[in-house]
Design an enzyme around this catalytic site. Sequence first.
Site, PDB file in Angstrom:
ATOM      1  N   LYS A 272       0.853  -1.187   0.000  1.00 33.50           N
ATOM      2  CA  LYS A 272       0.000   0.000   0.000  1.00 33.50           C
ATOM      3  C   LYS A 272       0.884   1.229   0.000  1.00 33.50           C
ATOM      4  CE  LYS A 272      -3.030   2.759   3.038  1.00 33.50           C
ATOM      5  NZ  LYS A 272      -3.889   2.785   4.253  1.00 33.50           N
ATOM      6  N   LYS A 284     -10.007  13.125   7.850  1.00 33.58           N
ATOM      7  CA  LYS A 284      -9.489  12.815   9.185  1.00 33.58           C
ATOM      8  C   LYS A 284      -9.437  14.079  10.032  1.00 33.58           C
ATOM      9  CE  LYS A 284      -6.351   9.031   7.869  1.00 33.58           C
ATOM     10  NZ  LYS A 284      -6.974   7.980   8.679  1.00 33.58           N
ATOM     11  N   ASP A 295       1.820   6.687   5.233  1.00 37.10           N
ATOM     12  CA  ASP A 295       0.817   5.709   4.824  1.00 37.10           C
ATOM     13  C   ASP A 295       1.258   4.943   3.563  1.00 37.10           C
ATOM     14  OD1 ASP A 295      -1.547   4.480   5.540  1.00 37.10           O
ATOM     15  OD2 ASP A 295      -2.808   5.816   4.336  1.00 37.10           O
ATOM     16  N   GLU A 356      -9.250   3.639   2.286  1.00 34.59           N
ATOM     17  CA  GLU A 356      -8.771   3.714   0.906  1.00 34.59           C
ATOM     18  C   GLU A 356      -7.690   2.683   0.593  1.00 34.59           C
ATOM     19  OE1 GLU A 356      -7.475   5.347   3.286  1.00 34.59           O
ATOM     20  OE2 GLU A 356      -5.329   5.150   2.890  1.00 34.59           O
ATOM     21  N   ARG A 358      -7.432  -0.440   1.239  1.00 35.38           N
ATOM     22  CA  ARG A 358      -7.970  -1.703   0.738  1.00 35.38           C
ATOM     23  C   ARG A 358      -8.419  -1.560  -0.711  1.00 35.38           C
ATOM     24  NH1 ARG A 358     -12.370  -1.774   5.512  1.00 35.38           N
ATOM     25  NH2 ARG A 358     -10.606  -0.764   6.508  1.00 35.38           N
TER      26      ARG A 358
HETATM   27  N1  BES Z   1      -3.975   4.835   6.880  1.00 33.63           N
HETATM   28  C1  BES Z   1      -5.078   4.597   7.718  1.00 33.63           C
HETATM   29  C2  BES Z   1      -4.747   3.660   8.883  1.00 33.63           C
HETATM   30  C3  BES Z   1      -3.771   4.181   9.901  1.00 33.63           C
HETATM   31  C4  BES Z   1      -4.222   4.825  11.039  1.00 33.63           C
HETATM   32  C5  BES Z   1      -2.432   3.985   9.753  1.00 33.63           C
HETATM   33  C6  BES Z   1      -3.335   5.271  11.970  1.00 33.63           C
HETATM   34  C7  BES Z   1      -1.530   4.426  10.694  1.00 33.63           C
HETATM   35  C8  BES Z   1      -1.972   5.074  11.813  1.00 33.63           C
HETATM   36  C9  BES Z   1      -6.213   3.970   6.911  1.00 33.63           C
HETATM   37  O1  BES Z   1      -6.302   4.373   5.593  1.00 33.63           O
HETATM   38  C10 BES Z   1      -7.478   4.384   7.560  1.00 33.63           C
HETATM   39  O2  BES Z   1      -7.771   5.545   7.561  1.00 33.63           O
HETATM   40  N2  BES Z   1      -8.207   3.416   8.096  1.00 33.63           N
HETATM   41  C11 BES Z   1      -9.435   3.698   8.764  1.00 33.63           C
HETATM   42  C12 BES Z   1     -10.431   2.667   8.326  1.00 33.63           C
HETATM   43  C13 BES Z   1     -11.850   2.967   8.741  1.00 33.63           C
HETATM   44  C14 BES Z   1     -12.359   4.184   7.999  1.00 33.63           C
HETATM   45  C15 BES Z   1     -12.708   1.771   8.433  1.00 33.63           C
HETATM   46  C16 BES Z   1      -9.179   3.630  10.257  1.00 33.63           C
HETATM   47  O3  BES Z   1      -8.388   2.809  10.696  1.00 33.63           O
HETATM   48  O4  BES Z   1      -9.759   4.433  10.968  1.00 33.63           O
HETATM   49 ZN    ZN Z   2      -4.544   4.990   4.701  1.00 37.02          ZN
HETATM   50 MN    MN Z   3      -7.407   6.148   5.361  1.00 34.24          MN
END
Ligand code: BES
Ligand code: ZN
Ligand code: MN
Length: 507
Positions: A272, A284, A295, A356, A358
């Site tokens: 990714k 966010k 990321d 995103e 996934r």
């Molecule tokens: N890149 C983030 C996950 C992440 C969070 C990585 C904190 C490192 C530190 C990912 O794209 C994301 O935003 N995931 C969401 C998924 C949710 C919307 C289902 C998450 O983990 O909140």
């Molecule tokens: Zn992400």
């Molecule tokens: Mn994200």
Amino acid sequence: MTEIRFAAPALPKDGALVLPMAEGTAPAGLAAQVDRALSGRLKAALKAARFAGKKGQTATLLAPGAGLSRVIAVGLGKAAELTEDGIEAAGGTAMAALLAGADLAGAIAADLPQGAPKGIDAAAFAARLALGARLRSYRFDRYRTTEKPEDKPALKAATLLGPDPARAKAAYAPLGRIADGVFITRDLVSEPPNVLNPAVMAERCRALGKLGVKVEVMGPRELRRLGFNTLLAVAQGSANEARVVVMRWNGAPRRGRGKGKGGAAPVAFVGKGVTFDTGGISIKPAAGMEDMKWDMAGAGAVVGLMAALAGRKAKVDAVGIVGLVENMPSGTAQRPGDVVKSYSGQTIEVLNTDAEGRLVLADCLWYCQERFKPRFMVDLATLTGAIIISLGHENAGLFASDDTLAAQIIAAGKATGEECWRMPLGDAYDKQLKSDIADMKNIGGRPGGSITAAQFLQRFVNKVPWAHLDIAGVAWQGKDKPAVPKGATAFGVRLLDRLVAEHYESR
Ligand code: BES
Ligand code: ZN
Ligand code: MN
């Protein structure tokens, strides 16, 4: 970054000297020589400092005499319990101590302690110390222009002093190439997001060409033509275009007649590479958003891994694929509620544009298995915040369709200090992805967030053995570890290099 050298074990006439020492052993080898040169003050000082050689323990003698600027004892723990990982940690601790002083050059005594396990010989001991030292010497200082000389590390080189420097150097050679790969990853992950966009990262991938890696870069036109629609849907809100990079290292001995003939199916790694994740329209919160520059750490690890494999000329055919996008909110961004047809043909209702990673991986995984029919696929992704809630910063989340592959990854993780904890998969979790309008939605709700993310990925994997590493908790660390300075860890490079070396290389 400090240069690593090897030399015969003579007592240095000046500079700093590190003495790795096992628990409960009297100074031997170079340490005994130092003690004599200092008229017994080494032993006395270690006693005064209560230094017992315990793992991670250190004791420093400043200006001890005999021309030496510092003598630093570093604990190895019990000789009989020495591991490669433990020796590397001692090497890292040694480097940290050397870097803390004003010396331009330092030495590390590589006297294999009496009673060390059979598998570790003197050359391997020196080489592992060297690897730990080299890994710890990493520093990302490209953007510092006003740092005072006294704040910069002075140390230019560290010399391992051991009985057979030629053999130690030979044992270190492939390890040094792995460290090079780790540094490539750390550089990529450390770069700020205005510098490292998908196109720039793709150019950095191209640089692997000089190692003999075949690199193909696909841009939006080709991706559109192929049907990478979910990856492009993530990218469509950004002014920075998407890229997908395919890297191939063909190191397996070629059998049979004709060029390119023979060789088993390749092993494959997919990363990714979201060069910045704002969350998109499902934006966010501001606090901590800067972390989302890393990321792309999964993709960064794939690039460093390919460099390590090629650099040490691993006898394996390996494919690395990275999906590079920036996730931005804008007038062209995808909306919550959009339905997108993935490269696999399955349709996805995008209910949260912040899920995103996934979407990026879905197209890359399907493409990878279809084009390369690999022996296995391992993907790496900073996929979910939920994995940090589950496992903290100590283990990556491992999800696997194949028990053998999972066991191999767990063992490789233990050996390299990049540990993985297996998490479950199952139909009940998969049901959380049911959509009212499409084949699936891209979120499964709060319960088991990392698991439903993995279930989503699994829908884009057919029969091929597959493992997914959620590295959101381990890609970046806030404090120093012995062989990993704080910041980008390059988690996955050493782990997966080890996986390949142990199980997938021709002998
Ligand atoms: N890149 C983030 C996950 C992440 C969070 C990585 C904190 C490192 C530190 C990912 O794209 C994301 O935003 N995931 C969401 C998924 C949710 C919307 C289902 C998450 O983990 O909140
Ligand atoms: Zn992400
Ligand atoms: Mn994200």
